[in-house]
Design a protein around this motif. Sequence first.
Motif, PDB file in Angstrom:
ATOM      1  N   LEU A 117       0.904  -1.016  -0.007  1.00  0.00           N
ATOM      2  CA  LEU A 117       0.055  -0.069  -0.115  1.00  0.00           C
ATOM      3  C   LEU A 117       0.874   1.194   0.031  1.00  0.00           C
ATOM      4  O   LEU A 117       0.569   2.323  -0.662  1.00  0.00           O
ATOM      5  CB  LEU A 117      -0.911   0.058   1.106  1.00  0.00           C
ATOM      6  N   ARG A 118       1.949   1.149   0.677  1.00  0.00           N
ATOM      7  CA  ARG A 118       2.809   2.411   0.881  1.00  0.00           C
ATOM      8  C   ARG A 118       3.424   2.741  -0.604  1.00  0.00           C
ATOM      9  O   ARG A 118       3.581   3.745  -1.314  1.00  0.00           O
ATOM     10  CB  ARG A 118       4.088   2.305   1.883  1.00  0.00           C
ATOM     11  N   TYR A 119       3.831   1.542  -1.213  1.00  0.00           N
ATOM     12  CA  TYR A 119       4.487   1.642  -2.641  1.00  0.00           C
ATOM     13  C   TYR A 119       3.442   2.174  -3.539  1.00  0.00           C
ATOM     14  O   TYR A 119       3.694   3.129  -4.256  1.00  0.00           O
ATOM     15  CB  TYR A 119       5.030   0.396  -3.307  1.00  0.00           C
ATOM     16  N   LEU A 120       2.344   1.531  -3.624  1.00  0.00           N
ATOM     17  CA  LEU A 120       1.300   2.038  -4.501  1.00  0.00           C
ATOM     18  C   LEU A 120       0.923   3.797  -4.202  1.00  0.00           C
ATOM     19  O   LEU A 120       0.630   4.455  -5.212  1.00  0.00           O
ATOM     20  CB  LEU A 120      -0.022   1.404  -4.479  1.00  0.00           C
ATOM     21  N   TYR A 121       0.944   4.026  -3.017  1.00  0.00           N
ATOM     22  CA  TYR A 121       0.501   5.186  -2.653  1.00  0.00           C
ATOM     23  C   TYR A 121       1.632   6.275  -3.170  1.00  0.00           C
ATOM     24  O   TYR A 121       1.197   7.179  -3.671  1.00  0.00           O
ATOM     25  CB  TYR A 121       0.282   5.553  -1.218  1.00  0.00           C
ATOM     26  N   ARG A 122       3.016   6.168  -2.972  1.00  0.00           N
ATOM     27  CA  ARG A 122       3.920   6.836  -3.493  1.00  0.00           C
ATOM     28  C   ARG A 122       4.029   7.031  -4.692  1.00  0.00           C
ATOM     29  O   ARG A 122       4.620   7.731  -5.354  1.00  0.00           O
ATOM     30  CB  ARG A 122       5.174   6.375  -2.824  1.00  0.00           C
ATOM     31  N   HIS A 123       3.771   5.954  -5.610  1.00  0.00           N
ATOM     32  CA  HIS A 123       3.875   5.941  -7.047  1.00  0.00           C
ATOM     33  C   HIS A 123       2.837   6.276  -7.886  1.00  0.00           C
ATOM     34  O   HIS A 123       2.419   5.664  -9.027  1.00  0.00           O
ATOM     35  CB  HIS A 123       4.646   4.615  -7.563  1.00  0.00           C
ATOM     36  N   LYS A 124       1.497   6.561  -7.146  1.00  0.00           N
ATOM     37  CA  LYS A 124       0.233   6.960  -7.788  1.00  0.00           C
ATOM     38  C   LYS A 124       0.500   7.927  -8.675  1.00  0.00           C
ATOM     39  O   LYS A 124       0.946   9.071  -8.653  1.00  0.00           O
ATOM     40  CB  LYS A 124      -0.703   7.393  -6.870  1.00  0.00           C
ATOM     41  N   GLY A 125      -0.006   7.756  -9.979  1.00  0.00           N
ATOM     42  CA  GLY A 125       0.095   8.824 -10.921  1.00  0.00           C
ATOM     43  C   GLY A 125       1.347   9.274 -11.683  1.00  0.00           C
ATOM     44  O   GLY A 125       1.253   9.980 -12.508  1.00  0.00           O
ATOM     45  N   THR A 126       2.402   8.266 -11.426  1.00  0.00           N
ATOM     46  CA  THR A 126       3.593   8.592 -12.193  1.00  0.00           C
ATOM     47  C   THR A 126       3.546   7.704 -13.337  1.00  0.00           C
ATOM     48  O   THR A 126       3.701   6.748 -13.469  1.00  0.00           O
ATOM     49  CB  THR A 126       4.680   8.400 -11.536  1.00  0.00           C
TER      50      THR A 126
END
Length: 71
Positions: free
Chosen positions: A25-34
């Motif tokens: 979840l942390r990885y998906l949140y930090r790489h959202k929309g890139t």
Amino acid sequence: KDIAIIAAVIAVVALILVCLLLIMLRYLYRHKGTYHTNEAKGTEFAESADAALQSDPALQDAGDSRKEYFI
């Protein structure tokens, strides 16, 4: 005694799964929309798509030596 060992193994497996879920979840949140595009620089103000492609230096180097045929 056996029940305590089984309960401990289940607790450890559950803890590992929760940790993996938090990491994902942390990885998906930090790489959202890139995302990255391969659009030519400076073509956002072109009058048409053809004008934008004619001014693209990467396409000008190719010349007319290569032709594409669609069947």
